[in-house]
Scaffold this motif. Structure first.
Motif, PDB file in Angstrom:
ATOM      1  N   LEU A  18       0.860  -1.183   0.000  1.00 21.61           N
ATOM      2  CA  LEU A  18       0.000   0.000   0.000  1.00 21.61           C
ATOM      3  C   LEU A  18       0.891   1.225   0.000  1.00 21.61           C
ATOM      4  O   LEU A  18       2.019   1.175   0.517  1.00 21.61           O
ATOM      5  N   ARG A  19       0.388   2.307  -0.550  1.00 21.97           N
ATOM      6  CA  ARG A  19       1.090   3.580  -0.472  1.00 21.97           C
ATOM      7  C   ARG A  19       0.176   4.593   0.206  1.00 21.97           C
ATOM      8  O   ARG A  19      -0.912   4.886  -0.286  1.00 21.97           O
ATOM      9  N   LEU A  20       0.620   5.098   1.336  1.00 21.01           N
ATOM     10  CA  LEU A  20      -0.110   6.139   2.036  1.00 21.01           C
ATOM     11  C   LEU A  20       0.380   7.503   1.565  1.00 21.01           C
ATOM     12  O   LEU A  20       1.565   7.684   1.276  1.00 21.01           O
ATOM     13  N   THR A  69       9.180   2.732   2.883  1.00 19.06           N
ATOM     14  CA  THR A  69      10.012   3.837   2.406  1.00 19.06           C
ATOM     15  C   THR A  69       9.225   5.131   2.506  1.00 19.06           C
ATOM     16  O   THR A  69       8.073   5.201   2.053  1.00 19.06           O
ATOM     17  N   ILE A  70       9.834   6.147   3.085  1.00 19.85           N
ATOM     18  CA  ILE A  70       9.219   7.467   3.171  1.00 19.85           C
ATOM     19  C   ILE A  70       9.868   8.375   2.138  1.00 19.85           C
ATOM     20  O   ILE A  70      11.083   8.344   1.943  1.00 19.85           O
ATOM     21  N   PHE A  71       9.054   9.169   1.463  1.00 24.20           N
ATOM     22  CA  PHE A  71       9.582  10.110   0.494  1.00 24.20           C
ATOM     23  C   PHE A  71       8.546  11.201   0.243  1.00 24.20           C
ATOM     24  O   PHE A  71       7.373  11.048   0.579  1.00 24.20           O
ATOM     25  N   SER A  72       8.994  12.298  -0.333  1.00 27.10           N
ATOM     26  CA  SER A  72       8.079  13.383  -0.670  1.00 27.10           C
ATOM     27  C   SER A  72       8.120  13.638  -2.169  1.00 27.10           C
ATOM     28  O   SER A  72       9.031  13.186  -2.864  1.00 27.10           O
ATOM     29  N   TYR A  80       4.833  10.563   1.310  1.00 23.86           N
ATOM     30  CA  TYR A  80       4.296   9.229   1.071  1.00 23.86           C
ATOM     31  C   TYR A  80       4.964   8.209   1.993  1.00 23.86           C
ATOM     32  O   TYR A  80       6.101   8.398   2.429  1.00 23.86           O
ATOM     33  N   LEU A  81       4.245   7.143   2.227  1.00 26.32           N
ATOM     34  CA  LEU A  81       4.827   5.981   2.895  1.00 26.32           C
ATOM     35  C   LEU A  81       4.511   4.770   2.031  1.00 26.32           C
ATOM     36  O   LEU A  81       3.352   4.333   1.969  1.00 26.32           O
ATOM     37  N   GLN A  82       5.517   4.286   1.341  1.00 23.49           N
ATOM     38  CA  GLN A  82       5.366   3.072   0.542  1.00 23.49           C
ATOM     39  C   GLN A  82       5.587   1.878   1.449  1.00 23.49           C
ATOM     40  O   GLN A  82       6.652   1.745   2.055  1.00 23.49           O
ATOM     41  N   MET A  83       4.578   1.035   1.551  1.00 21.52           N
ATOM     42  CA  MET A  83       4.628  -0.106   2.463  1.00 21.52           C
ATOM     43  C   MET A  83       4.565  -1.387   1.638  1.00 21.52           C
ATOM     44  O   MET A  83       3.550  -1.642   0.974  1.00 21.52           O
ATOM     45  N   ASN A  84       5.635  -2.154   1.689  1.00 17.54           N
ATOM     46  CA  ASN A  84       5.710  -3.425   0.964  1.00 17.54           C
ATOM     47  C   ASN A  84       5.804  -4.577   1.953  1.00 17.54           C
ATOM     48  O   ASN A  84       6.114  -4.380   3.131  1.00 17.54           O
ATOM     49  N   PRO A  88       0.346  -8.899   9.037  1.00 14.05           N
ATOM     50  CA  PRO A  88      -0.833  -8.619   9.867  1.00 14.05           C
ATOM     51  C   PRO A  88      -0.516  -7.675  11.022  1.00 14.05           C
ATOM     52  O   PRO A  88      -1.375  -6.856  11.409  1.00 14.05           O
ATOM     53  N   GLU A  89       0.697  -7.738  11.552  1.00 16.94           N
ATOM     54  CA  GLU A  89       1.055  -6.853  12.671  1.00 16.94           C
ATOM     55  C   GLU A  89       1.243  -5.405  12.237  1.00 16.94           C
ATOM     56  O   GLU A  89       1.455  -4.527  13.084  1.00 16.94           O
ATOM     57  N   ASP A  90       1.185  -5.119  10.946  1.00 13.84           N
ATOM     58  CA  ASP A  90       1.203  -3.738  10.479  1.00 13.84           C
ATOM     59  C   ASP A  90      -0.187  -3.102  10.548  1.00 13.84           C
ATOM     60  O   ASP A  90      -0.326  -1.899  10.296  1.00 13.84           O
ATOM     61  N   THR A  91      -1.187  -3.882  10.866  1.00 21.04           N
ATOM     62  CA  THR A  91      -2.540  -3.358  10.982  1.00 21.04           C
ATOM     63  C   THR A  91      -2.607  -2.285  12.054  1.00 21.04           C
ATOM     64  O   THR A  91      -2.208  -2.515  13.198  1.00 21.04           O
ATOM     65  N   ALA A  92      -3.092  -1.098  11.678  1.00 21.06           N
ATOM     66  CA  ALA A  92      -3.143   0.027  12.605  1.00 21.06           C
ATOM     67  C   ALA A  92      -3.779   1.220  11.902  1.00 21.06           C
ATOM     68  O   ALA A  92      -3.976   1.210  10.685  1.00 21.06           O
ATOM     69  N   ILE A  93      -4.074   2.227  12.687  1.00 24.54           N
ATOM     70  CA  ILE A  93      -4.386   3.533  12.119  1.00 24.54           C
ATOM     71  C   ILE A  93      -3.057   4.258  11.943  1.00 24.54           C
ATOM     72  O   ILE A  93      -2.263   4.332  12.892  1.00 24.54           O
ATOM     73  N   TYR A  94      -2.823   4.767  10.752  1.00 27.25           N
ATOM     74  CA  TYR A  94      -1.577   5.461  10.435  1.00 27.25           C
ATOM     75  C   TYR A  94      -1.845   6.962  10.381  1.00 27.25           C
ATOM     76  O   TYR A  94      -2.780   7.418   9.702  1.00 27.25           O
ATOM     77  N   TYR A  95      -1.017   7.692  11.106  1.00 25.06           N
ATOM     78  CA  TYR A  95      -1.154   9.128  11.207  1.00 25.06           C
ATOM     79  C   TYR A  95       0.067   9.824  10.604  1.00 25.06           C
ATOM     80  O   TYR A  95       1.200   9.389  10.819  1.00 25.06           O
ATOM     81  N   CYS A  96      -0.192  10.917   9.941  1.00 27.80           N
ATOM     82  CA  CYS A  96       0.858  11.810   9.475  1.00 27.80           C
ATOM     83  C   CYS A  96       0.993  12.936  10.505  1.00 27.80           C
ATOM     84  O   CYS A  96      -0.024  13.413  11.038  1.00 27.80           O
TER      85      CYS A  96
END
Length: 125
Positions: A18-20, A69-72, A80-84, A88-96
């Motif tokens: 996913l990419r946030l 990976t974080i980048f702008s 952005y936060l590229q998540m590869n 399952p333990e990455d499940t969470a609410i992600y905040y900037c």
């Protein structure tokens, strides 16, 4: 006025990506450290990754190193936060979040001044 708006969360299977995105306004990336935090159910909020755009310095939590990976963007208005290889333990609410006085090294230890409302990431097994 500093504003942060996250997007990109969703449901993904383990091993997926996913990419946030965090659309930022009201400040200059060069003057602020910006990053991503997450909070899983029943757990403390933790710093995931931070970026200092003025020098490219980054921080990654040990649990995400090599996967996230974080980048702008070039305009320095979105981070952005590229998540590869999601787990399952990455499940969470992600905040900037962002702050003018916290360094990249301080991200895990200090509470940032400005926060978005978060985006939910759910990783199924």
């Amino acid at each position: 006025e500093v504003q942060l708006v996250e997007s990109g969360g969703g449901l993904v299977q383990a091993g997926g990506s996913l990419r946030l995105s965090c659309a930022a306004s009201g400040f200059s990336f060069d003057d602020y450290v910006i990053g991503w935090w997450r909070q899983a159910p029943g757990k403390e909020r933790e710093a995931v990754s931070c970026l200092d755009s003025s020098d490219g310095d980054t921080y990654y939590a040990n649990s995400v190193k090599g996967r996230f990976t974080i980048f702008s963007d070039d305009a320095k208005t979105t981070v952005y936060l590229q998540m590869n290889s999601l787990k399952p333990e990455d499940t969470a609410i992600y905040y900037c979040a962002t702050d003018a006085y916290v360094t990249v090294g301080g991200c895990p230890y200090y509470t940032m001044d400005y926060w978005g409302i978060g985006t939910l990431v759910t990783v199924s097994s």
